[in-house]
Design an enzyme around this catalytic site. Structure first.
Site, PDB file in Angstrom:
ATOM      1  N   CYS A 179     -51.114  67.420  65.660  1.00  0.00           N
ATOM      2  CA  CYS A 179     -52.135  67.523  64.612  1.00  0.00           C
ATOM      3  C   CYS A 179     -53.498  67.936  65.136  1.00  0.00           C
ATOM      4  O   CYS A 179     -54.368  68.317  64.341  1.00  0.00           O
ATOM      5  CB  CYS A 179     -52.292  66.185  63.898  1.00  0.00           C
ATOM      6  SG  CYS A 179     -50.938  65.876  62.816  1.00  0.00           S
TER       7      CYS A 179
HETATM    8  N1  CO8 Z   1     -39.673  58.313  47.032  1.00  0.00           N
HETATM    9  C1  CO8 Z   1     -39.593  57.029  46.619  1.00  0.00           C
HETATM   10  N2  CO8 Z   1     -39.755  55.973  47.442  1.00  0.00           N
HETATM   11  C2  CO8 Z   1     -39.992  56.229  48.743  1.00  0.00           C
HETATM   12  C3  CO8 Z   1     -40.085  57.531  49.254  1.00  0.00           C
HETATM   13  C4  CO8 Z   1     -39.916  58.615  48.348  1.00  0.00           C
HETATM   14  N3  CO8 Z   1     -39.973  59.878  48.736  1.00  0.00           N
HETATM   15  N4  CO8 Z   1     -40.353  57.480  50.561  1.00  0.00           N
HETATM   16  C5  CO8 Z   1     -40.420  56.182  50.882  1.00  0.00           C
HETATM   17  N5  CO8 Z   1     -40.187  55.417  49.799  1.00  0.00           N
HETATM   18  C6  CO8 Z   1     -40.136  53.963  49.712  1.00  0.00           C
HETATM   19  C7  CO8 Z   1     -39.906  53.345  51.083  1.00  0.00           C
HETATM   20  O1  CO8 Z   1     -38.549  53.369  51.466  1.00  0.00           O
HETATM   21  C8  CO8 Z   1     -40.449  51.951  50.866  1.00  0.00           C
HETATM   22  O2  CO8 Z   1     -39.484  51.171  50.214  1.00  0.00           O
HETATM   23  P1  CO8 Z   1     -39.301  49.623  50.598  1.00  0.00           P
HETATM   24  O3  CO8 Z   1     -40.645  48.984  50.294  1.00  0.00           O
HETATM   25  O4  CO8 Z   1     -38.199  49.181  49.710  1.00  0.00           O
HETATM   26  O5  CO8 Z   1     -38.962  49.612  52.067  1.00  0.00           O
HETATM   27  C9  CO8 Z   1     -41.596  52.159  49.910  1.00  0.00           C
HETATM   28  O6  CO8 Z   1     -41.353  53.424  49.269  1.00  0.00           O
HETATM   29  C10 CO8 Z   1     -42.931  52.197  50.609  1.00  0.00           C
HETATM   30  O7  CO8 Z   1     -42.801  53.069  51.762  1.00  0.00           O
HETATM   31  P2  CO8 Z   1     -43.901  53.182  52.851  1.00  0.00           P
HETATM   32  O8  CO8 Z   1     -44.409  51.826  53.219  1.00  0.00           O
HETATM   33  O9  CO8 Z   1     -43.380  54.078  53.952  1.00  0.00           O
HETATM   34  O10 CO8 Z   1     -45.002  53.978  52.015  1.00  0.00           O
HETATM   35  P3  CO8 Z   1     -46.492  54.259  52.391  1.00  0.00           P
HETATM   36  O11 CO8 Z   1     -47.330  53.755  51.289  1.00  0.00           O
HETATM   37  O12 CO8 Z   1     -46.807  53.855  53.789  1.00  0.00           O
HETATM   38  O13 CO8 Z   1     -46.525  55.862  52.355  1.00  0.00           O
HETATM   39  C11 CO8 Z   1     -46.682  57.689  53.936  1.00  0.00           C
HETATM   40  C12 CO8 Z   1     -45.785  56.625  53.278  1.00  0.00           C
HETATM   41  C13 CO8 Z   1     -47.135  58.638  52.850  1.00  0.00           C
HETATM   42  C14 CO8 Z   1     -45.847  58.438  54.959  1.00  0.00           C
HETATM   43  C15 CO8 Z   1     -47.894  56.994  54.574  1.00  0.00           C
HETATM   44  O14 CO8 Z   1     -47.495  55.911  55.370  1.00  0.00           O
HETATM   45  C16 CO8 Z   1     -48.702  57.932  55.453  1.00  0.00           C
HETATM   46  O15 CO8 Z   1     -49.104  58.989  55.052  1.00  0.00           O
HETATM   47  N6  CO8 Z   1     -49.005  57.503  56.671  1.00  0.00           N
HETATM   48  C17 CO8 Z   1     -49.787  58.296  57.601  1.00  0.00           C
HETATM   49  C18 CO8 Z   1     -48.894  59.224  58.266  1.00  0.00           C
HETATM   50  C19 CO8 Z   1     -49.592  60.264  59.046  1.00  0.00           C
HETATM   51  O16 CO8 Z   1     -50.734  60.569  58.933  1.00  0.00           O
HETATM   52  N7  CO8 Z   1     -48.823  60.891  59.885  1.00  0.00           N
HETATM   53  C20 CO8 Z   1     -49.297  61.944  60.628  1.00  0.00           C
HETATM   54  C21 CO8 Z   1     -48.176  62.849  60.771  1.00  0.00           C
HETATM   55  S1  CO8 Z   1     -48.668  64.453  60.969  1.00  0.00           S
HETATM   56  C22 CO8 Z   1     -48.879  64.819  62.609  1.00  0.00           C
HETATM   57  O17 CO8 Z   1     -49.241  64.027  63.394  1.00  0.00           O
HETATM   58  C23 CO8 Z   1     -48.545  66.197  63.028  1.00  0.00           C
HETATM   59  C24 CO8 Z   1     -47.215  66.235  63.626  1.00  0.00           C
HETATM   60  C25 CO8 Z   1     -46.740  67.625  63.723  1.00  0.00           C
HETATM   61  C26 CO8 Z   1     -46.474  68.271  62.411  1.00  0.00           C
HETATM   62  C27 CO8 Z   1     -45.208  68.988  62.373  1.00  0.00           C
HETATM   63  C28 CO8 Z   1     -44.580  69.058  61.035  1.00  0.00           C
HETATM   64  C29 CO8 Z   1     -43.092  69.213  61.000  1.00  0.00           C
END
Ligand code: CO8
Length: 381
Positions: free
Chosen positions: A162
Site C-alpha cells: 500500500c
Molecule cells: N458480506 C456479509 N458479511 C460479511 C462479509 C460480506 N462480504 N464479509 C465479512 N462478513 C461478516 C464476517 O464474517 C463477520 O461475521 P461474524 O461476526 O459472524 O464473524 C462480520 O461480517 C463482521 O466481519 P468483520 O469483523 O471482518 O468486519 P469489519 O467491520 O472489520 O469489516 C473490513 C471488514 C472492511 C475488511 C475492515 O476490517 C477493514 O477494512 N479493515 C482494514 C483493512 C485494511 O485496511 N487493509 C489494508 C489492506 S490493503 C493493503 O495493505 C495493500 C495490499 C496490496 C493490495 C493488493 C490487492 C490485491
C-alpha cells in the site's frame, strides 16, 4: 528519528490518473459471489452436512458499504469476475513483443502527468514504477514504460504494497536531491484484480484497478504556473503478517499450488484496522511536528483509501471536530482500495481548488506494515 528536511527545492509539477473503462457495483459483485456460493454449497452438501467442510456464507451489498464505504470499483475487465463459473478476471496473455497490460496502464497515466507538467520525454532522467504487485520479475515494468515513452536514463520497479506510491515518490525526491536525476516520472499502475480471491466473501469486495503517475522535479526546471513543493518526506515500516500474499516464484520448488488461497491477498482486517489507525495518526503528527507544522494548520489530507471508517477515525484524531470530507476527501466509494494509488487519486482529484501557501499531507498506510507521508505546499512559479 531524523527530520527529512530537503536540501533542495523539489516539486510535483503534474499528476495523471488512468481509470479503467469498466466498473462493478456491490450489487453485481454480490450477485456473482452468491450464485457461486450457492452452487458450491449444493455441490458439497454431503461434506457440509457431515461437518467436514464449511458452507460458503452469502455476501451482502449492505454489509460491504457499511463496513468499508465501498460502493463500486473499476476493473480492467469485468468478464470472468462476474462469471460464477470462473470468479477471476479474464486477461488474455500478450506476446513478448506487445506492451504488457500493467505497462499499458502506466503509460496512459504517465502521458497525462507529463502533459500536465508540460514535460517531454527528454526532460525526464528516471522512471520509477511502484506497485503492490508486478506482472513479472524482469525486465522491469518501469524499463518497458521508459522504452515506450522514449525516455533516456534509468528505470526500476519497487514493491511496498500500500505504500508503493508514497515510497516511490520519496525515492524520486532522493534522486533529485542527490543530483542523480533532474526530473523523475513516478508511476503506480495498480493491477489488483488478478490477486483477489473473488470466492472469499471477507475480501472479494475490497480492491479495484487504476494507474496514477506523477512528475517530480527540481523547482528550477518546473514549467508550470503552480506546483506542489514537497517540504518533507517520512517513511516507516513495522513487520506484520496481518496482510499477506505468499504468491512467489518459489512455489514451483515447494510442490504447492501456486494459486492456493494463501497465495492470494488475505488479511485479518479487524487487527489491521485496530493497529494501523493509531500508527498512521501518530506518524502524521510526528511528521508534521518535525516539519514545523501542526495537524490543524493542514488544509487537506489525501489519505490512503482502504476503509472509510479508518479514514474518518484518522481524520478525527488529527482534526477533531473540524474533520470533514472536504479536508480529507474520500474516493474509495467509487474506486475501492486501489493498493498504493488511493492517496494519489485523492490528491489528483482534490487539489486544484487549494490556494497558494496551502499545505497538505499525502499519506499511505497498509501491508508491511508500511506508512509513507509527504508534506506539500502549493506554490506559484
Ligand atoms: N458480506 C456479509 N458479511 C460479511 C462479509 C460480506 N462480504 N464479509 C465479512 N462478513 C461478516 C464476517 O464474517 C463477520 O461475521 P461474524 O461476526 O459472524 O464473524 C462480520 O461480517 C463482521 O466481519 P468483520 O469483523 O471482518 O468486519 P469489519 O467491520 O472489520 O469489516 C473490513 C471488514 C472492511 C475488511 C475492515 O476490517 C477493514 O477494512 N479493515 C482494514 C483493512 C485494511 O485496511 N487493509 C489494508 C489492506 S490493503 C493493503 O495493505 C495493500 C495490499 C496490496 C493490495 C493488493 C490487492 C490485491
Amino acid at each position: 528519528m531524523s527530520e527529512n528536511k530537503l536540501p533542495r527545492s523539489v516539486v510535483v509539477s503534474g499528476t495523471g490518473l488512468w481509470t479503467p473503462p469498466e466498473s462493478i457495483s456491490n450489487e453485481e459483485l454480490v450477485a456473482a459471489y452468491n450464485a457461486y456460493a450457492e452452487k458450491y454449497n449444493r455441490e458439497h452438501a454431503a461434506e457440509i452436512e457431515a461437518g467436514t467442510l464449511a458452507a460458503k456464507p452469502p455476501s451482502s451489498a449492505e454489509f460491504i458499504e457499511k463496513a468499508s464505504g465501498i460502493e463500486s470499483r473499476y476493473v480492467v475487465s469485468r468478464e470472468g469476475i462476474l462469471d460464477p463459473e470462473r470468479m477471476r478476471p479474464y486477461l488474455p496473455e500478450r506476446s513478448d513483443d506487445e506492451l504488457c497490460l500493467q505497462a499499458e496502464m502506466g503509460v496512459a497515466a504517465a502521458r497525462m502527468a507529463l502533459d500536465k507538467a508540460g514535460k517531454k520525454p527528454e526532460d525526464i532522467d528516471a522512471v520509477i514504477v511502484g506497485a503492490s504487485y508486478l506482472q513479472r520479475a524482469y525486465p522491469a515494468i518501469a524499463i518497458e514504460i521508459q522504452s515506450a515513452l522514449g525516455i533516456d536514463g534509468f528505470a526500476f520497479d519497487m514493491e511496498v504494497a500500500c505504500s508503493s506510491a508514497t515510497f516511490s515518490l520519496q525515492r524520486a525526491v532522493d534522486a533529485i536531491c542527490s543530483g542523480s536525476a533532474r526530473a523523475v516520472l513516478v508511476i503506480n499502475p495498480e493491477l489488483t484484480s488478478p490477486q483477489l480471491d473473488f470466492t472469499d466473501r471477507d475480501s472479494h469486495f475490497i480492491f479495484g484497478d487504476v494507474a496514477v503517475a506523477s512528475v517530480v522535479e527540481r523547482r528550477g526546471t518546473c514549467a508550470t504556473d503552480s506546483a506542489w513543493e514537497i517540504l518533507s518526506t517520512r517513511a516507516k515500516t513495522v513487520y506484520s503478517n496481518n496482510i499477506r500474499s505468499n504468491f512467489g516464484y518459489t512455489a514451483r520448488a515447494a510442490d504447492v499450488d501456486p494459486f492456493g488461497p494463501d497465495k492470494l491477498f488475505h488479511q485479518n482486517g479487524r487487527k489491521v484496522f485496530k493497529e494501523v489507525c493509531p500508527m498512521a495518526a501518530a506518524h502524521i503528527e510526528e511528521h508534521l511536528r518535525g516539519a514545523g507544522s501542526k495537524p490543524e494548520t493542514i488544509r487537506r489530507y489525501w489519505l490512503h483509501q482502504a476503509n472509510i471508517n479508518m479514514n474518518n477515525l484518522i481524520a478525527k484524531k488529527l482534526m477533531g471536530d473540524n474533520a470533514s470530507a472536504e479536508r480529507a476527501p474520500i474516493v474509495l466509494d467509487r474506486y475501492a482500495n486501489t493498493g498504493s494509488a488511493g492517496s494519489l487519486i485523492a490528491f489528483h482529484l482534490y487539489s486544484e481548488d487549494l490556494e497558494m501557501g496551502d499545505r497538505g499531507v499525502i499519506c499511505s498506510f497498509g501491508a508491511g506494515y508500511s506508512i509513507g507521508s509527504l508534506v506539500v505546499e502549493k506554490i506559484t512559479l
